[in-house]
Design an enzyme around this catalytic site. Structure first.
Site: not given
Length: 300
Positions: A83, A242, A246, A269
């Protein structure tokens, strides 16, 4: 890959500070963002540890991608960095020294908005060194199971990101698609305030592991059978946005600008880091090839 342009590097015009509670540990933590010289990149310093060990924000230093991005070694790691890195990358701050007095930045509300506000107050300063913008000449694709992430050639020097979020039938989170042309203005307006999210079952599992035990559903987006529990969405497609946040933070670990169209489906991720490693290796090969060509030209 090839370089299709350049822009001047930027750092902060003044120091910035953010305080809060870490999502993972629940401990109070302070982060200071300091101006850094050109070509320094983004570097964390764990000032709570002896010698204030440095943890460069580069793809080679990724230690784990399980539910969040963790950098460094076991003895001096920094976790949940995406973030803060997204805020810096989204506002095009290329060089920054980050002083951190704990193992993670403040969690704030699970978005990058607090970091963006602090960076905006500090302002940005141009630096007299250029930063390359790299583009692929053919699609680069990584995949795992039913998740894919691909960087496609584009028609401009900019980066467009599209994310398809699909948790399948029966999920409390609806299928969503979101696309954005990444610019500082669009990032701050459309992406920065979008919060991390998880299902009620995921939240229970994390609490059983001792992670986020201090958090309530009002602190992050927890989805129950009928939608967010004790909370309201900031955008109808906030979870997809969001995921884009990321991605911007994770791919900032490449250390260079990307151009083209980044298309993701169900990725997270782990695939972000895998693509980052592929792109970093490709640019390194391109640099070596270019240097060899210049050397041959001089000999000739």
């Amino acid at each position: 890959m090839r370089v299709i342009g350049y822009r001047y590097q930027r750092t902060l015009a003044a120091p910035a500070e953010v305080r809060g509670v870490g999502f993972i540990t629940g401990a109070r933590v302070r982060v200071r963002l300091l101006p850094a010289p050109a070509d320094a990149g983004i570097v964390f310093h764990r000032i709570d540890l002896p010698g204030s060990p440095a943890v460069p924000a580069r793809i080679a230093h990724v230690r784990s991608t399980q539910r969040r991005t963790t950098l460094g070694s076991l003895s001096s790691q920094v976790t949940l960095v995406e973030h803060l890195l997204a805020a810096l990358a989204g506002l095009r701050i290329d060089n920054c020294t980050i002083e951190l007095d704990g193992p993670e930045p403040p969690g704030l509300d699970g978005s990058a908005a607090g970091f963006v506000a602090a960076i905006a107050r500090a302002g940005a300063a141009l630096q007299p060194v250029q930063r390359p913008i790299w583009a692929v000449q053919r699609p680069v694709v990584v995949a795992a199971g039913d998740a894919t992430l691909a960087l496609h050639p584009g028609h401009t020097r900019g980066l467009r990101i599209s994310y398809i979020l699909d948790y399948g039938l029966g999920s409390p989170i609806s299928r969503q698609t979101y696309s954005v042309d990444v610019q500082p203005e669009s990032f701050a307006r459309e992406v920065a305030s979008c919060r991390t999210f998880l299902t009620q079952e995921e939240a229970r599992a994390l609490r059983d592991q001792g992670v986020g035990a201090h958090l309530s559903p009002t602190d992050v987006l927890v989805f129950g059978p009928h939608g967010p529990i004790g909370n309201r969405l900031r955008f109808a497609d906030e979870p997809a946005r969001h995921k884009v946040l990321d991605m911007i933070g994770d791919l900032a670990l490449c250390g260079f600008d990307l151009a083209g169209h980044l298309v993701a489906c169900r990725s997270g991720h782990a695939l972000n880091a895998e693509l980052g490693r592929c792109l970093a290796a490709a640019t390194q090969s391109a640099r070596i090839e270019s240097n060899a060509e210049r050397a041959l030209a001089q000999v000739a």
